[in-house]
Design a protein around this motif. Structure first.
Motif, short mmCIF file in Angstrom:
data_model
loop_
_atom_site.label_atom_id
_atom_site.label_comp_id
_atom_site.label_asym_id
_atom_site.label_seq_id
_atom_site.Cartn_x
_atom_site.Cartn_y
_atom_site.Cartn_z
N ALA A 1 0.84 -1.19 0.00
CA ALA A 1 0.00 0.00 0.00
C ALA A 1 0.88 1.24 0.00
CB ALA A 1 -0.90 -0.01 1.24
N PRO A 2 0.42 2.32 -0.63
CA PRO A 2 1.21 3.55 -0.64
C PRO A 2 1.58 3.95 0.78
CG PRO A 2 -0.64 3.74 -2.15
CD PRO A 2 -0.83 2.46 -1.39
N GLN A 3 2.84 4.32 0.95
CA GLN A 3 3.30 4.73 2.26
C GLN A 3 4.43 5.72 2.10
OE1 GLN A 3 5.48 1.61 4.33
NE2 GLN A 3 5.44 0.37 2.49
N ASN A 4 4.54 6.60 3.05
CA ASN A 4 5.62 7.57 3.05
C ASN A 4 5.87 7.98 4.50
OD1 ASN A 4 7.50 9.51 2.64
ND2 ASN A 4 6.34 10.65 1.12
N PRO A 5 6.82 7.29 5.16
CA PRO A 5 7.02 7.53 6.59
C PRO A 5 7.70 8.85 6.92
CG PRO A 5 8.68 6.02 5.76
CD PRO A 5 7.74 6.28 4.63
N GLY A 6 8.18 9.57 5.92
CA GLY A 6 8.90 10.81 6.18
C GLY A 6 8.36 11.94 5.33
N PRO A 7 9.07 13.05 5.35
CA PRO A 7 8.60 14.21 4.60
C PRO A 7 8.92 14.16 3.11
CG PRO A 7 10.63 14.75 5.76
CD PRO A 7 10.25 13.35 6.18
N LEU A 8 9.69 13.13 2.68
CA LEU A 8 10.04 13.04 1.27
C LEU A 8 8.79 12.88 0.42
CD1 LEU A 8 12.42 12.81 -0.79
CD2 LEU A 8 12.22 10.33 -0.55
N ARG A 9 8.68 13.70 -0.61
CA ARG A 9 7.51 13.64 -1.49
C ARG A 9 7.88 13.38 -2.94
NH1 ARG A 9 5.02 17.76 -2.67
NH2 ARG A 9 6.38 19.43 -1.96
N ARG A 10 9.14 13.65 -3.31
CA ARG A 10 9.48 13.66 -4.73
C ARG A 10 10.88 13.12 -4.97
NH1 ARG A 10 9.36 18.44 -4.77
NH2 ARG A 10 7.31 19.00 -5.57
N MET A 11 11.03 12.30 -6.03
CA MET A 11 12.33 11.90 -6.55
C MET A 11 12.46 12.49 -7.94
SD MET A 11 12.85 7.93 -5.37
CE MET A 11 11.36 7.37 -6.18
N CYS A 12 13.50 13.28 -8.13
CA CYS A 12 13.64 14.01 -9.39
C CYS A 12 14.94 13.62 -10.09
CB CYS A 12 13.63 15.51 -9.12
SG CYS A 12 13.70 16.53 -10.61
N TRP A 13 14.83 13.05 -11.29
CA TRP A 13 15.99 12.73 -12.12
C TRP A 13 16.36 13.96 -12.93
CZ3 TRP A 13 14.58 8.63 -9.65
CH2 TRP A 13 15.28 7.42 -9.76
N ILE A 14 17.63 14.34 -12.88
CA ILE A 14 18.12 15.40 -13.76
C ILE A 14 18.69 14.71 -14.99
CG2 ILE A 14 19.74 17.30 -14.03
CD1 ILE A 14 17.48 17.86 -12.08
N LEU B 1 4.82 3.84 -3.66
CA LEU B 1 5.48 4.17 -2.40
C LEU B 1 5.04 5.53 -1.85
CD1 LEU B 1 9.10 2.98 -3.28
CD2 LEU B 1 7.42 1.81 -1.84
N GLY B 2 4.03 6.11 -2.48
CA GLY B 2 3.52 7.38 -2.00
C GLY B 2 4.36 8.57 -2.39
N LEU B 3 5.14 8.43 -3.48
CA LEU B 3 6.05 9.48 -3.92
C LEU B 3 5.71 9.92 -5.34
CD1 LEU B 3 9.38 7.86 -2.66
CD2 LEU B 3 8.15 9.74 -1.56
N THR B 4 6.15 11.11 -5.67
CA THR B 4 6.06 11.60 -7.04
C THR B 4 7.41 11.40 -7.71
OG1 THR B 4 4.39 13.25 -6.49
CG2 THR B 4 5.68 13.64 -8.49
N TRP B 5 7.40 10.90 -8.93
CA TRP B 5 8.63 10.73 -9.71
C TRP B 5 8.59 11.72 -10.86
CZ3 TRP B 5 9.88 9.88 -14.75
CH2 TRP B 5 11.19 9.47 -15.03
N CYS B 6 9.71 12.40 -11.10
CA CYS B 6 9.75 13.34 -12.22
C CYS B 6 11.13 13.34 -12.85
CB CYS B 6 9.37 14.75 -11.78
SG CYS B 6 10.43 15.46 -10.50
N ARG B 7 11.20 13.80 -14.07
CA ARG B 7 12.45 13.86 -14.82
C ARG B 7 12.54 15.24 -15.47
NH1 ARG B 7 12.76 12.39 -20.21
NH2 ARG B 7 10.77 11.30 -19.97
N HIS B 8 13.66 15.93 -15.24
CA HIS B 8 13.79 17.30 -15.74
C HIS B 8 15.19 17.51 -16.29
CE1 HIS B 8 9.99 18.95 -14.18
NE2 HIS B 8 10.18 18.17 -13.14
N SER B 9 15.28 18.39 -17.28
CA SER B 9 16.59 18.80 -17.79
C SER B 9 17.19 19.82 -16.83
CB SER B 9 16.44 19.40 -19.19
OG SER B 9 15.57 20.52 -19.16
#
Length: 378
Positions: free
Chosen positions: A17-30, A58-66
């Motif tokens: 089930a989605p979970q996020n035990p900490g304040p982390l909300r986002r993983m961002c690939w450069i 995992l309750g996180l947002t994944w993004c990819r940016h230049s």
């Protein structure tokens, strides 16, 4: 030691089930925004879309940016404010994945990538592998030198710079101990691109002349022989989690899938599992891949991949193993970020850099105005 995971051992329906035990909300690939429409579609099918799905589980947002998507307001150096596409992000809620990509069409981005990674580190963001690890992993000779004491011996390597004076052949002073046939390849590309077989010094001269056109630094290594197999070990939290075995197409010196190689996912060879502990201690990062070559008699350490592709097992329509490794990787990132946040520690090793440590209470964001190989001399 962790038991290797295989597709048959993973239940694709057993999604946590989605979970996020900490304040982390986002993983961002450069990632440099230079892909063609065809390549973008391929990468999305192979891994980008799946990465986004697993992060969401995992309750996180994944993004990819230049790199140009990141703006940094350092008017107050003690309290820098970082934006990703105009949205403010903080070391508490965002981590950046900062691999250095240097394929030919990304060359103009290399400086912007690497300098941005340094800025993000100095601004106090957690980077799963700090900039120096990306640089060591990107250059194949830097990798060999940094990991020279590997329990699996590294492939003897010679670094050849190319440029306006390449026709003077000054690099040949270092070729006396190179045996032929030899592998000649770019020092910092990936995916099997640019790998060639040289059968003598004259072939190297021709390849160096071609490389001159793009100022591409080359690496020359003894060829381990036809049928050399490539093993990629996925290391999560210091443990060998799974392995991908790549077998070259008949007549090819390269086992990468992009060059016709066949991918398999067997149990981890004991010798490579034992070696992983040394690599994990040397690197001390949540996730990385180590590539080894097997010449039919012994293993050789080949490459380090901090952001190594987690490839799908195409025999499994559910991609269970790919999902499992990706989930383990992202969980390791999330847990390492939480630990780092609790300790208030910078991501760089002591004495290398002195990044700004994050602050438990981030300031409110301001209004908008990251032994020689078996080979014959011929």
């Amino acid at each position: 030691m962790t038991t290797p995971v295989g597709p048959q051992q993973t239940d694709p329906q057993a999604v946590p089930a989605p979970q996020n035990p900490g304040p982390l909300r986002r993983m961002c690939w450069i990632f440099p925004d230079r892909e063609s429409t065809r390549t973008t579609a391929t990468w999305r099918y192979l891994f980008w879309d799946l990465y986004e799905e697993i992060a969401e589980e995992l309750g996180l947002t994944w993004c990819r940016h230049s790199p140009d998507a990141v703006t940094v307001d350092a008017t107050d150096p003690a309290h820098p404010v970082v934006y990703v596409d105009e949205e403010p992000v903080t070391p508490q809620d965002t981590l950046f994945v900062t691999a250095l990509y240097s394929l030919p069409y990304q060359l103009m981005d290399i400086f912007n990538q690497y300098s941005l990674y340094a800025v993000l580190e100095q601004a106090g963001f957690y980077l799963p592998f700090p900039p120096y690890v990306s640089l060591i992993g990107n250059d194949k000779v830097a990798t060999v030198l940094h990991l020279a004491d590997s329990p699996v011996p590294p492939i003897p390597s010679i670094r050849i710079g190319t440029g306006r004076d390449v026709a003077k052949h000054h690099y040949e002073v270092a070729l006396d101990r190179l045996t032929y046939p030899a592998i000649v390849k770019p020092a910092g590309w990936c995916g099997g691109g640019g790998i060639n077989l040289a059968r003598g010094p004259e072939d190297i001269r021709g390849l160096a002349s071609l490389a001159q056109g793009g100022d591409t630094t080359l690496v020359a290594q003894p060829y381990l022989g036809d049928g050399t197999v490539d093993y990629r070990v996925y290391v999560v939290d210091g443990e060998p989690y799974a392995v991908m075995r790549r077998v070259p197409e008949a007549g090819s010196p390269v086992a990468n899938a992009s060059r016709g190689g066949k991918m398999e996912f067997p149990p981890i060879p004991p010798e490579l599992a034992e070696a992983t502990a040394w690599f994990a201690k040397k690197l001390a990062i949540p996730f990385f891949c180590v590539d080894f070559l097997y010449d039919g008699e012994k293993y050789w350490f080949s490459e380090l991949e901090p952001d190594g592709v987690i490839a799908p097992d195409f025999t499994d329509p559910d991609r269970a193993l790919q999902r499992d490794i990706t989930r383990a990787r992202f969980t390791a990132y999330r847990d390492a970020h939480a630990k780092w946040l609790a300790n208030g520690a910078p991501s760089a090793p002591s004495g290398l850099f002195t990044p700004t440590a994050h602050r438990a209470a981030a300031p409110a964001p301001i209004s908008a105005p990251t032994s020689a190989p078996r080979s014959e001399t011929r």
